[in-house]
Design an enzyme around this catalytic site. Structure first.
Site, mmCIF file in Angstrom:
data_model
loop_
_atom_site.group_PDB
_atom_site.id
_atom_site.type_symbol
_atom_site.label_atom_id
_atom_site.label_comp_id
_atom_site.label_asym_id
_atom_site.label_seq_id
_atom_site.Cartn_x
_atom_site.Cartn_y
_atom_site.Cartn_z
ATOM 1 N N HIS C 248 8.728 -46.039 -13.383
ATOM 2 C CA HIS C 248 8.608 -45.010 -12.350
ATOM 3 C C HIS C 248 7.294 -44.250 -12.466
ATOM 4 C CE1 HIS C 248 11.298 -42.103 -14.943
ATOM 5 N NE2 HIS C 248 10.467 -42.772 -15.673
ATOM 6 N N ASN C 249 6.731 -43.945 -11.314
ATOM 7 C CA ASN C 249 5.490 -43.162 -11.215
ATOM 8 C C ASN C 249 4.270 -43.856 -11.807
ATOM 9 O OD1 ASN C 249 7.828 -41.012 -11.253
ATOM 10 N ND2 ASN C 249 6.095 -40.119 -10.170
#
Lengths: 360, 360, 360
Positions: C248-249
């Site tokens: 994520h991210n």
């Protein structure tokens, strides 16, 4: 697609902290990073390492960890500041307020799903198209079976289970309550077992099962193999990241965390609350004790005692790994050093030889 | 879900060994580990390392490897003992007796499968729902195509092929007889090849194919890429575990074993009967000779001669790896040792200097 | 299945080089390696390391890199030789000429696909059977949605997107133009984030999205996770191989190459034109600068500056890695060497002692 906006007062109330009364009515439209947040968004500052980004943020409001000190108390902060004791918890609470719903098939069974007549599906189920449910499968209340999920015969699912798209659950596997399995994972493939019979690798039958206990979450493209006999077990509350391999007869205790691309070989076991980093390899039959932590990329070839931290290839107690790594950084200097000592000793020998001859 | 119970006499007969006549009629209901087996189950003891668990087993019977000696000959064993020459083989035989059937779609083609009119499917096929079979596909006798399998155009499958749920076979791939591919694997994705043209990574067309020879078994979520030209080949009798990556133009010889999460980069090759452990990386264009063994987690950057054992990152002959690892364990002590020698030499120099001055 | 044969003259013309006039009409039926090519096939020689195979080739013609010198100028080459400035480019061009079409569902929407009424699909789309397209999905022109693809609500796909079989795209994800995603990949699974609340791992909501920019190609069984907030981004023109994990991210810049089985942990970032080898691990929050290169199997725990080459576990500047590896090869010799020095010093000490006693 937009979430319902909420006011800063509502956010502060949820966090149990006070918002500046004048700003309580301020409408917040979303959550973003310090760098990306726009004029109607909220963001977070949980440590002083990000004070620079904080100074430049365009956010409307920032939730700041209690113990974070601003570099310059004189400069007014660039946004409304809400002080929180535990910024991590605050983030989770705020994210929850802005979370959009998960896309799910509507309640009921899609006409393009294939459900065996002998299966039992409790109330509240949503079964998407192109999902198949085999013979004698029993599914608890409120199941969400996304499109393309294939469930084989005699599987048992608890209540509030969610299986995302294209998950495969092989025959005779048991899954507890509130278990989530993300898209593309496969549970119950035969364990990898062969015996060389002189002419070929003869397959060793894998007649066991897989048991997933309550409150487990499993990422995408995870493979959890069926046991040779008895069961491969994932303990309650454990969380498994994407692309993890769990071999046959592995036992994962309760509340473990297994990060992405890790492989747990056959009959290895994790105790309670074990934390395994990403891309770790655990050798077959190795045991990792309760609350032990294994650093990312470690190769665990021997048992790890409870509460220890191990790292490295092969995995060693973390301090020893660090010490060896530090020594390795200096290793290239050692050989020249030793050569220099050799020379010095040779010279000394010569001198001593001369002295003893002179003295003789 | 229960298997048909069998008697201990039947098990002994299958193993070609004698059961105590009084116990021949004893009903055995299943197989379990020494620790888990209940009063009507059979279990195994293949080495003396598990004598403790053996002493406490509640199993009805234990198959014990011939050469295992009990710690205390006086104590009667806790269960009926069947002595077997090869406990591993005995386990396989007994597991076979208790194996439950694999869940398969019923014979025939499911009305919710999509079969191109130009495909040819031999007799005995079972094709599940949501499976698609492309144009001009030819499938041999007794194929089992599980739900959600997608077979592209011009694929050729031999006899007795089994493709588990959600497997994808891309166009123009050839699969031999008695091949099993487990759920979620993908064969025939384009090899990973680009050429920087000054502005972008231009794709190098991957016009080759994949050939899977007879008696191969492939795990779940395995990726075997299509060749740039010619073919990526998996030799007859080879077995590939879950989450393995096989790059374009790789050649795997006959009877190889490739354990989970290993990656074989483009144009690498394995000879005959090569054994590759889990999470191994083999560099592109590297060859591994017949009967070589690569330890888990090794990174093979150079060719490996036949029959050698390699391990480590980078992979070296296993003995050398062990020697270096042993030396690494002592590395942190070396610098202080060398410093001590430096001091001693300095002191010696001083003494010798004084002596020579005194003698001068 | 056969491609249309082309003449050697046509190939030479495409390559912009001259074919021997007498051979211009020669019919070429395919491309193969030096070793495998048959009497009507064309092959390649891009370096002198393959001169032996070249000498034995049965190919009709060989495209030879300009600077390759034949061992023996007197011996006539075994096949017609076409000299090319850039053999790699020539290979790509010739492969293109012989490329067979990708198998695709026919134009239009298969009656066994499930399309939400609120979705918008532009002209030229081909949607295969067992594909589902959720509510409010918008799909650009000429999309190819292969069988078994599951697209969740509110996804946006650009023009000329191709999603191979059994790909899963979770809700609210945005995919640019000319993006290809190979079979079995999953985009938009929740990022792996939990908070220990004293009793359990409480899930941290993952409310962000995934953005795939234009001209990205993604392999099979790749997992790209949804951001905690904001977006996980794959920059335009980047190429991702099979079985890669993108946390994520993560931010992948434009024109990056990420080879198979690599894992990029949460919030790590790659700049522009970064090249990451296979089975690499990048720690969370680590940044890799523009045009940096990470060797296969490296474990990147700290930021990598632009243009640097890093390798090793942990990853270090490549030169340092090589130096340490070279030193490691000699490490087992160091301890005996040091012991020898200890002995020599002890002997010296004795001699000096005697000398000083004699002189005293």
């Amino acid at each position: 697609m937009a979430t319902t906006p909420v006011t800063l007062g509502q956010i502060a109330a949820k966090l149990g902290i006070a918002a500046p009364p004048a700003a309580a009515g301020l409408v917040i439209t979303g959550v973003a990073s310090l760098a990306d947040a726009g004029a109607s968004e909220i963001t977070f500052l949980s440590s002083e390492t990000h004070l620079k980004e904080f100074a430049k943020t365009r956010a409307a409001a920032v939730v700041v960890q209690d113990n974070v000190k601003f570099a310059d108390a004189a400069t007014p902060p660039p946004a409304i500041v809400l002080r929180a004791k535990d910024a991590d918890l605050a983030i989770a609470v705020v994210l929850e307020m802005f979370a959009l719903p998960i896309a799910r098939p509507p309640l009921g069974i899609d006409p393009l799903a294939r459900i065996a007549a002998s299966s039992q599906i409790a109330s509240g189920a949503a079964v998407g198209p192109f999902a198949s449910i085999g013979n004698r499968v029993r599914i608890g209340a409120n199941a969400v079976i996304h499109p393309g999920v294939q469930i084989y015969d005699d599987v048992v699912l608890g209540n509030n289970v969610e299986l995302f798209a294209n998950v495969v659950i092989r025959e005779r596997i048991t899954i507890g309550n509130r278990v989530t399995i993300h898209a593309g994972s496969v549970l119950g493939t035969d364990g990898f077992g062969y015996r060389w019979d002189g002419q070929k690798h003869a397959k060793v039958p894998q007649i066991g099962t897989v048991i997933i206990e309550d409150d487990v979450e499993i990422g995408s493209c995870v493979c959890i193999d069926r046991a040779k006999f008895s069961a491969t077990v994932v303990g309650r509350g454990s969380k498994i990241d994407n692309l993890v391999q769990v071999g046959h007869n592995v036992t994962i205790g309760p509340h473990c965390i297994v990060v992405g691309q890790t492989g747990l070989a056959g009959s290895s076991s994790l105790g309670t609350l074990v934390l395994v980093g990403g891309q770790v390899a655990v050798r077959d039959h190795v045991s990792i004790g309760d609350m032990a932590k294994i650093a990312a990329c470690a190769a665990v070839a021997d048992d790890v005692p409870a509460k220890e931290i191990y790292s490295g290839v092969p995995a060693l107690p973390h301090r020893q790994s660090l010490r060896e790594q530090a020594a390795l950084r200096h290793l290239p200097e050692l050989r020249p050093l030793i050569r220099k000592l050799q020379d010095e000793i040779a010279q000394l020998n010569e001198k001593v030889q001369k002295l003893s001859e002179a003295g003789g």
